[in-house]
Design a protein around this motif. Sequence first.
Motif, PDB file in Angstrom:
ATOM      1  N   ALA A  75     -17.906  -1.836  96.719  1.00  0.00           N
ATOM      2  CA  ALA A  75     -16.757  -2.582  97.237  1.00  0.00           C
ATOM      3  C   ALA A  75     -17.201  -3.590  98.299  1.00  0.00           C
ATOM      4  CB  ALA A  75     -15.730  -1.623  97.828  1.00  0.00           C
ATOM      5  N   ARG A  76     -18.143  -3.194  99.156  1.00  0.00           N
ATOM      6  CA  ARG A  76     -18.652  -4.102 100.177  1.00  0.00           C
ATOM      7  C   ARG A  76     -19.364  -5.297  99.534  1.00  0.00           C
ATOM      8  NH1 ARG A  76     -20.713  -0.510 103.221  1.00  0.00           N
ATOM      9  NH2 ARG A  76     -22.688  -0.364 102.117  1.00  0.00           N
ATOM     10  N   ASP A  77     -20.130  -5.043  98.476  1.00  0.00           N
ATOM     11  CA  ASP A  77     -20.820  -6.129  97.789  1.00  0.00           C
ATOM     12  C   ASP A  77     -19.835  -7.093  97.126  1.00  0.00           C
ATOM     13  OD1 ASP A  77     -23.203  -5.042  98.581  1.00  0.00           O
ATOM     14  OD2 ASP A  77     -23.665  -4.119  96.636  1.00  0.00           O
ATOM     15  N   VAL A  78     -18.777  -6.554  96.509  1.00  0.00           N
ATOM     16  CA  VAL A  78     -17.758  -7.406  95.881  1.00  0.00           C
ATOM     17  C   VAL A  78     -17.054  -8.245  96.945  1.00  0.00           C
ATOM     18  CG1 VAL A  78     -15.538  -7.381  94.680  1.00  0.00           C
ATOM     19  CG2 VAL A  78     -17.407  -5.952  93.865  1.00  0.00           C
ATOM     20  N   ALA A  79     -16.703  -7.619  98.066  1.00  0.00           N
ATOM     21  CA  ALA A  79     -16.034  -8.356  99.142  1.00  0.00           C
ATOM     22  C   ALA A  79     -16.938  -9.447  99.691  1.00  0.00           C
ATOM     23  CB  ALA A  79     -15.627  -7.396 100.253  1.00  0.00           C
ATOM     24  N   LYS A  80     -18.221  -9.160  99.799  1.00  0.00           N
ATOM     25  CA  LYS A  80     -19.157 -10.156 100.315  1.00  0.00           C
ATOM     26  C   LYS A  80     -19.298 -11.326  99.347  1.00  0.00           C
ATOM     27  CE  LYS A  80     -23.731 -10.322 102.399  1.00  0.00           C
ATOM     28  NZ  LYS A  80     -24.937  -9.544 102.674  1.00  0.00           N
ATOM     29  N   LYS A  81     -19.400 -11.033  98.050  1.00  0.00           N
ATOM     30  CA  LYS A  81     -19.551 -12.092  97.055  1.00  0.00           C
ATOM     31  C   LYS A  81     -18.316 -12.985  96.984  1.00  0.00           C
ATOM     32  CE  LYS A  81     -22.759  -9.729  93.989  1.00  0.00           C
ATOM     33  NZ  LYS A  81     -22.914  -9.057  92.700  1.00  0.00           N
ATOM     34  N   ARG A  82     -17.142 -12.407  97.171  1.00  0.00           N
ATOM     35  CA  ARG A  82     -15.896 -13.179  97.052  1.00  0.00           C
ATOM     36  C   ARG A  82     -15.415 -13.764  98.372  1.00  0.00           C
ATOM     37  NH1 ARG A  82     -12.681 -11.946  91.983  1.00  0.00           N
ATOM     38  NH2 ARG A  82     -14.252 -10.928  90.720  1.00  0.00           N
ATOM     39  N   GLY A  83     -16.134 -13.489  99.472  1.00  0.00           N
ATOM     40  CA  GLY A  83     -15.752 -14.040 100.765  1.00  0.00           C
ATOM     41  C   GLY A  83     -14.634 -13.277 101.452  1.00  0.00           C
ATOM     42  N   TRP A  84     -14.488 -12.008 101.125  1.00  0.00           N
ATOM     43  CA  TRP A  84     -13.420 -11.196 101.710  1.00  0.00           C
ATOM     44  C   TRP A  84     -13.903 -10.360 102.877  1.00  0.00           C
ATOM     45  CZ3 TRP A  84     -11.881  -8.727  96.412  1.00  0.00           C
ATOM     46  CH2 TRP A  84     -11.294  -9.691  95.603  1.00  0.00           C
ATOM     47  N   SER A  85     -15.129 -10.479 103.306  1.00  0.00           N
ATOM     48  CA  SER A  85     -15.695  -9.588 104.318  1.00  0.00           C
ATOM     49  C   SER A  85     -14.908  -9.614 105.628  1.00  0.00           C
ATOM     50  CB  SER A  85     -17.155  -9.952 104.589  1.00  0.00           C
ATOM     51  OG  SER A  85     -17.920  -9.734 103.443  1.00  0.00           O
ATOM     52  N   SER A  86     -14.495 -10.802 106.060  1.00  0.00           N
ATOM     53  CA  SER A  86     -13.761 -10.880 107.320  1.00  0.00           C
ATOM     54  C   SER A  86     -12.390 -10.215 107.191  1.00  0.00           C
ATOM     55  CB  SER A  86     -13.605 -12.333 107.757  1.00  0.00           C
ATOM     56  OG  SER A  86     -12.881 -13.065 106.780  1.00  0.00           O
ATOM     57  N   ARG A  87     -11.735 -10.366 106.043  1.00  0.00           N
ATOM     58  CA  ARG A  87     -10.427  -9.740 105.825  1.00  0.00           C
ATOM     59  C   ARG A  87     -10.553  -8.219 105.774  1.00  0.00           C
ATOM     60  NH1 ARG A  87      -5.912 -12.294 106.604  1.00  0.00           N
ATOM     61  NH2 ARG A  87      -5.442 -13.870 105.090  1.00  0.00           N
ATOM     62  N   VAL A  88     -11.617  -7.734 105.142  1.00  0.00           N
ATOM     63  CA  VAL A  88     -11.842  -6.289 105.074  1.00  0.00           C
ATOM     64  C   VAL A  88     -12.108  -5.734 106.473  1.00  0.00           C
ATOM     65  CG1 VAL A  88     -13.405  -4.505 104.201  1.00  0.00           C
ATOM     66  CG2 VAL A  88     -12.627  -6.328 102.692  1.00  0.00           C
ATOM     67  N   ALA A  89     -12.882  -6.457 107.266  1.00  0.00           N
ATOM     68  CA  ALA A  89     -13.160  -6.018 108.635  1.00  0.00           C
ATOM     69  C   ALA A  89     -11.883  -5.998 109.470  1.00  0.00           C
ATOM     70  CB  ALA A  89     -14.203  -6.926 109.274  1.00  0.00           C
ATOM     71  N   GLU A  90     -11.040  -7.012 109.299  1.00  0.00           N
ATOM     72  CA  GLU A  90      -9.759  -7.036 110.016  1.00  0.00           C
ATOM     73  C   GLU A  90      -8.894  -5.854 109.598  1.00  0.00           C
ATOM     74  OE1 GLU A  90      -8.011 -10.824 109.186  1.00  0.00           O
ATOM     75  OE2 GLU A  90      -9.516 -11.913 110.339  1.00  0.00           O
ATOM     76  N   GLY A  91      -8.856  -5.576 108.321  1.00  0.00           N
ATOM     77  CA  GLY A  91      -8.088  -4.438 107.826  1.00  0.00           C
ATOM     78  C   GLY A  91      -8.619  -3.118 108.345  1.00  0.00           C
ATOM     79  N   THR A  92      -9.934  -3.022 108.532  1.00  0.00           N
ATOM     80  CA  THR A  92     -10.526  -1.806 109.087  1.00  0.00           C
ATOM     81  C   THR A  92     -10.076  -1.596 110.521  1.00  0.00           C
ATOM     82  OG1 THR A  92     -12.445  -2.073 107.663  1.00  0.00           O
ATOM     83  CG2 THR A  92     -12.702  -0.632 109.555  1.00  0.00           C
ATOM     84  N   VAL A  93     -10.039  -2.667 111.297  1.00  0.00           N
ATOM     85  CA  VAL A  93      -9.595  -2.546 112.694  1.00  0.00           C
ATOM     86  C   VAL A  93      -8.151  -2.054 112.747  1.00  0.00           C
ATOM     87  CG1 VAL A  93      -9.077  -3.818 114.810  1.00  0.00           C
ATOM     88  CG2 VAL A  93     -11.184  -4.273 113.575  1.00  0.00           C
ATOM     89  N   LEU A  94      -7.289  -2.649 111.932  1.00  0.00           N
ATOM     90  CA  LEU A  94      -5.878  -2.279 111.977  1.00  0.00           C
ATOM     91  C   LEU A  94      -5.610  -0.939 111.293  1.00  0.00           C
ATOM     92  CD1 LEU A  94      -4.340  -5.783 111.196  1.00  0.00           C
ATOM     93  CD2 LEU A  94      -4.552  -4.681 113.413  1.00  0.00           C
ATOM     94  N   GLY A  95      -6.276  -0.682 110.175  1.00  0.00           N
ATOM     95  CA  GLY A  95      -5.998   0.528 109.407  1.00  0.00           C
ATOM     96  C   GLY A  95      -6.654   1.780 109.941  1.00  0.00           C
ATOM     97  N   GLN A  96      -7.806   1.648 110.576  1.00  0.00           N
ATOM     98  CA  GLN A  96      -8.519   2.819 111.084  1.00  0.00           C
ATOM     99  C   GLN A  96      -8.663   2.741 112.598  1.00  0.00           C
ATOM    100  OE1 GLN A  96     -12.199   3.007 108.921  1.00  0.00           O
ATOM    101  NE2 GLN A  96     -11.180   3.323 106.978  1.00  0.00           N
ATOM    102  N   TRP A  97      -7.608   2.362 113.246  1.00  0.00           N
ATOM    103  CA  TRP A  97      -7.598   2.165 114.691  1.00  0.00           C
ATOM    104  C   TRP A  97      -8.069   3.411 115.444  1.00  0.00           C
ATOM    105  CZ3 TRP A  97      -7.670  -1.388 118.247  1.00  0.00           C
ATOM    106  CH2 TRP A  97      -7.214  -1.130 119.523  1.00  0.00           C
ATOM    107  N   ALA A  98      -7.608   4.594 115.046  1.00  0.00           N
ATOM    108  CA  ALA A  98      -7.970   5.822 115.765  1.00  0.00           C
ATOM    109  C   ALA A  98      -9.467   6.101 115.673  1.00  0.00           C
ATOM    110  CB  ALA A  98      -7.181   6.999 115.209  1.00  0.00           C
ATOM    111  N   SER A  99     -10.073   5.872 114.543  1.00  0.00           N
ATOM    112  CA  SER A  99     -11.508   6.131 114.424  1.00  0.00           C
ATOM    113  C   SER A  99     -12.342   5.034 115.082  1.00  0.00           C
ATOM    114  CB  SER A  99     -11.901   6.278 112.957  1.00  0.00           C
ATOM    115  OG  SER A  99     -11.697   5.077 112.264  1.00  0.00           O
ATOM    116  N   VAL A 100     -11.793   3.841 115.208  1.00  0.00           N
ATOM    117  CA  VAL A 100     -12.536   2.743 115.831  1.00  0.00           C
ATOM    118  C   VAL A 100     -12.572   2.889 117.346  1.00  0.00           C
ATOM    119  CG1 VAL A 100     -12.547   0.243 116.217  1.00  0.00           C
ATOM    120  CG2 VAL A 100     -12.114   1.142 113.938  1.00  0.00           C
ATOM    121  N   VAL A 101     -11.418   3.149 117.981  1.00  0.00           N
ATOM    122  CA  VAL A 101     -11.370   3.189 119.447  1.00  0.00           C
ATOM    123  C   VAL A 101     -11.319   4.593 120.026  1.00  0.00           C
ATOM    124  CG1 VAL A 101     -10.309   0.922 119.636  1.00  0.00           C
ATOM    125  CG2 VAL A 101      -8.858   2.944 119.535  1.00  0.00           C
ATOM    126  N   GLY A 102     -11.040   5.586 119.214  1.00  0.00           N
ATOM    127  CA  GLY A 102     -10.946   6.950 119.716  1.00  0.00           C
ATOM    128  C   GLY A 102      -9.507   7.449 119.679  1.00  0.00           C
TER     129      GLY A 102
END
Length: 182
Positions: A75-102
């Motif tokens: 999935a990371r490789d597909v996102a990188k090839k299609r230029g979605w890496s920044s969107r996936v990273a943004e989604g990780t911050v918002l979707g996994q907030w508890a695991s990112v900041v504690g």
Amino acid sequence: MTDNDNELEPVRPADLDLVRRTLEEAREAARLRGHDVGRGRSVPTPRRVAGAGSRRSWSGPGPDRRDPQPLGRVARDVAKKRGWSSRVAEGTVLGQWASVVGQQIAEHATPTGLSDGVLKVSAESTAWATQLRIIQAQLLAKIAAAVGDGVVTTLKISGPAAPSWRKGPLHIAGRGPRDTYG
């Protein structure tokens, strides 16, 4: 036995050409069968895969790109090839907030939006908003460690919103009462 029997005949150029031509034909036939005949040994060469433009390589003792891959890596490789890496990273911050900041910070603050590297965070009280502003550098470091540098560059931390007296059933249209003394 005569002296002529011990003498070798000189090699003629036509004979050498015949030997070279025969050797080249044998090598070409071996290549077509999939063997590389060079320097006196027969070594299998990779064959072309039908429809592929590159040569197939032999698998070694370790894992390679042809082995089954973890879904996250694919999935990371597909996102990188299609230029979605920044969107996936943004989604990780918002979707996994508890695991990112504690967990403790996540219980008292929630992310509300992310655009152009600015993450908006809403704290449940003004005290928590102040504490988050104090540890803002550590929060940015945690976020960068989780999703990569440059995804979140600044935090905009706000406390709870005060009630608005401009709307609602008790609002009076117009300028309202003003100072009438003078």
